[in-house]
Scaffold this active site. Structure first.
Site, PDB file in Angstrom:
ATOM      1  N   SER A  62      -8.034 -10.924   7.377  1.00  0.00           N
ATOM      2  CA  SER A  62      -7.881  -9.978   6.260  1.00  0.00           C
ATOM      3  C   SER A  62      -8.975 -10.221   5.225  1.00  0.00           C
ATOM      4  O   SER A  62      -9.594  -9.271   4.724  1.00  0.00           O
ATOM      5  CB  SER A  62      -6.514 -10.150   5.587  1.00  0.00           C
ATOM      6  OG  SER A  62      -5.453  -9.931   6.497  1.00  0.00           O
ATOM      7  N   ALA A 157      -5.361  -5.292   8.266  1.00  0.00           N
ATOM      8  CA  ALA A 157      -5.515  -6.360   7.272  1.00  0.00           C
ATOM      9  C   ALA A 157      -4.329  -6.318   6.317  1.00  0.00           C
ATOM     10  O   ALA A 157      -3.813  -5.249   6.009  1.00  0.00           O
ATOM     11  CB  ALA A 157      -6.817  -6.171   6.498  1.00  0.00           C
ATOM     12  N   LYS A 158      -3.907  -7.483   5.872  1.00  0.00           N
ATOM     13  CA  LYS A 158      -2.758  -7.563   4.971  1.00  0.00           C
ATOM     14  C   LYS A 158      -3.306  -7.749   3.561  1.00  0.00           C
ATOM     15  O   LYS A 158      -3.498  -8.878   3.097  1.00  0.00           O
ATOM     16  CB  LYS A 158      -1.881  -8.738   5.406  1.00  0.00           C
ATOM     17  CG  LYS A 158      -0.462  -8.680   4.881  1.00  0.00           C
ATOM     18  CD  LYS A 158       0.395  -9.694   5.615  1.00  0.00           C
ATOM     19  CE  LYS A 158       1.732  -9.901   4.954  1.00  0.00           C
ATOM     20  NZ  LYS A 158       2.628  -8.760   4.968  1.00  0.00           N
ATOM     21  N   ALA A 159      -3.600  -6.634   2.912  1.00  0.00           N
ATOM     22  CA  ALA A 159      -4.219  -6.667   1.588  1.00  0.00           C
ATOM     23  C   ALA A 159      -3.257  -6.087   0.558  1.00  0.00           C
ATOM     24  O   ALA A 159      -2.482  -5.178   0.859  1.00  0.00           O
ATOM     25  CB  ALA A 159      -5.513  -5.871   1.609  1.00  0.00           C
ATOM     26  N   TYR A 163      -0.236  -2.092  -0.176  1.00  0.00           N
ATOM     27  CA  TYR A 163       1.221  -2.099  -0.340  1.00  0.00           C
ATOM     28  C   TYR A 163       1.719  -1.066  -1.344  1.00  0.00           C
ATOM     29  O   TYR A 163       2.922  -0.818  -1.437  1.00  0.00           O
ATOM     30  CB  TYR A 163       1.732  -3.515  -0.633  1.00  0.00           C
ATOM     31  CG  TYR A 163       1.867  -4.258   0.684  1.00  0.00           C
ATOM     32  CD1 TYR A 163       3.047  -4.197   1.407  1.00  0.00           C
ATOM     33  CD2 TYR A 163       0.789  -4.908   1.239  1.00  0.00           C
ATOM     34  CE1 TYR A 163       3.151  -4.793   2.643  1.00  0.00           C
ATOM     35  CE2 TYR A 163       0.876  -5.519   2.479  1.00  0.00           C
ATOM     36  CZ  TYR A 163       2.068  -5.455   3.168  1.00  0.00           C
ATOM     37  OH  TYR A 163       2.162  -6.037   4.407  1.00  0.00           O
TER      38      TYR A 163
END
Ligand code: PPE
Length: 311
Positions: A62, A157-159, A163
């Protein structure tokens, strides 16, 4: 209230209340953060972190997508996770939140001159969707918000910023009286929940959307696929149309926070929950995470928690 004693911040353990950032931190303004959600569980041999290496590898990926060089190695972050669990004496299991963000010093959208800060917190966090949900399922609703797609943002990607999409969907579902939102992608196929991946069962086959469907590359999703394969259940990764959810034999969602959670309704269509395959996968999962299945031993990273000093 989410609370523990110490947070690891930029290389040292600080008191919970002292883990603070400047209001002009880049990440606060633009969502320029990457993070992980990890769980540790109590086992007979002390707390063990589930798939820690895989989570840290995803954090690195990420960060790489957003060109945010992490100032710590994988091993340093692994040790920091262990230190956080040990120093907070989280022997009963916990949720672990490593986060890297663009820090204070630069405003505007060219971010590469901002420092990259890193913190790791952990606290006890029970069943994300509730204990009852794990037993008898959640009521889910398709969101009117579409999942941000591959042409907009790297969905794998966990950005932090992405969210906002999940938050809109989650609020909408709650206000409508549902437990969780499921999001369709820009093509109208099922992507994931606001914070979970999704599986359906049809004629004994497990079906889940492929990575190209704008889903997060879930580690629980991968875990479930491995466990189901071991159980001899066939798995197909393919696009899922909305109405297939209504006609599915079983539906369940997966995530570090949500674990493996049955879905008992989608858009008010009732679904058996937990169905037999969901139950089998759940049983395997809940045995694996607490170290009760030697086949899954490689997924556990045991933490040594020193006994508290006696006065
Ligand atoms: N999709 C989304 C959008 C997502 O946020 C998660 C994790 C998953 C799938 C499942 O990924 P994995 O945890 O690797 O199996 N959501 C995290 C955040 C929850 C939160 O509220 O914060 C989590 O489960 O930790």
């Amino acid at each position: 209230m989410i609370e523990a004693d110490k947070i690891w911040m930029n290389g040292e353990l600080v008191d919970w209340g002292d883990a603070q950032v400047h209001v002009l931190s880049h990440g606060l303004h633009y969502g320029s953060t990457v993070f992980e959600g990890i769980r540790a569980y109590a086992t007979d041999d002390g707390p063990a972190v589930f798939r820690l290496q895989d989570h840290l590898a995803r954090l690195e990926r990420s960060a790489a997508v957003y060109q945010m060089p992490l100032p710590y190695t994988r091993e340093q972050l692994r040790e920091a996770v262990h230190d956080v669990i040990a120093s907070n004496e989280l022997t009963e299991g916990c949720y672990i939140r490593p986060i890297a963000w663009r820090g204070y010093g630069v405003m505007g959208l060219y971010p590469l001159d901002a420092p990259v800060d890193v913190a790791i917190a952990a606290w006890p966090w029970g069943a994300y969707l509730g204990d009852e949900a794990l037993r008898s399922g959640i009521r889910a609703k398709i969101s009117s918000w579409r999942r941000i797609g591959a042409s907009t943002i790297p969905a794998t990607a966990k950005a932090g910023g992405q969210y906002l999409n999940s938050i809109l969907a989650k609020i909408e579902s709650h206000k409508g009286g549902y437990d969780e939102a499921l999001l369709l992608n820009e093509q109208g196929f099922v992507a994931d929940g606001s914070g979970e991946n999704l599986f359906i069962v049809r004629d004994g086959v497990l079906i889940t959307p492929p990575l190209q469907a704008s889903i997060l590359e879930g580690i629980t999703r991968d875990t479930v696929m491995q466990l189901a394969r071991e159980e001899g259940v066939e798995i197909i990764e393919r696009e899922i149309a909305r109405a297939e959810l209504y006609a599915a034999d079983e539906v369940f969602v997966t995530g570090t926070a949500a674990e493996v959670c049955p879905v008992r309704e989608v858009d008010d269509f009732p679904i058996e929950a937990p169905g037999p395959i969901t139950k089998r996968v759940q049983d395997r999962f809940f045995a694996a995470i607490v170290g009760r299945d030697p086949r899954s031993a490689d997924w556990l990273d045991y933490v040594t928690v020193p006994a508290p000093a006696r006065p």
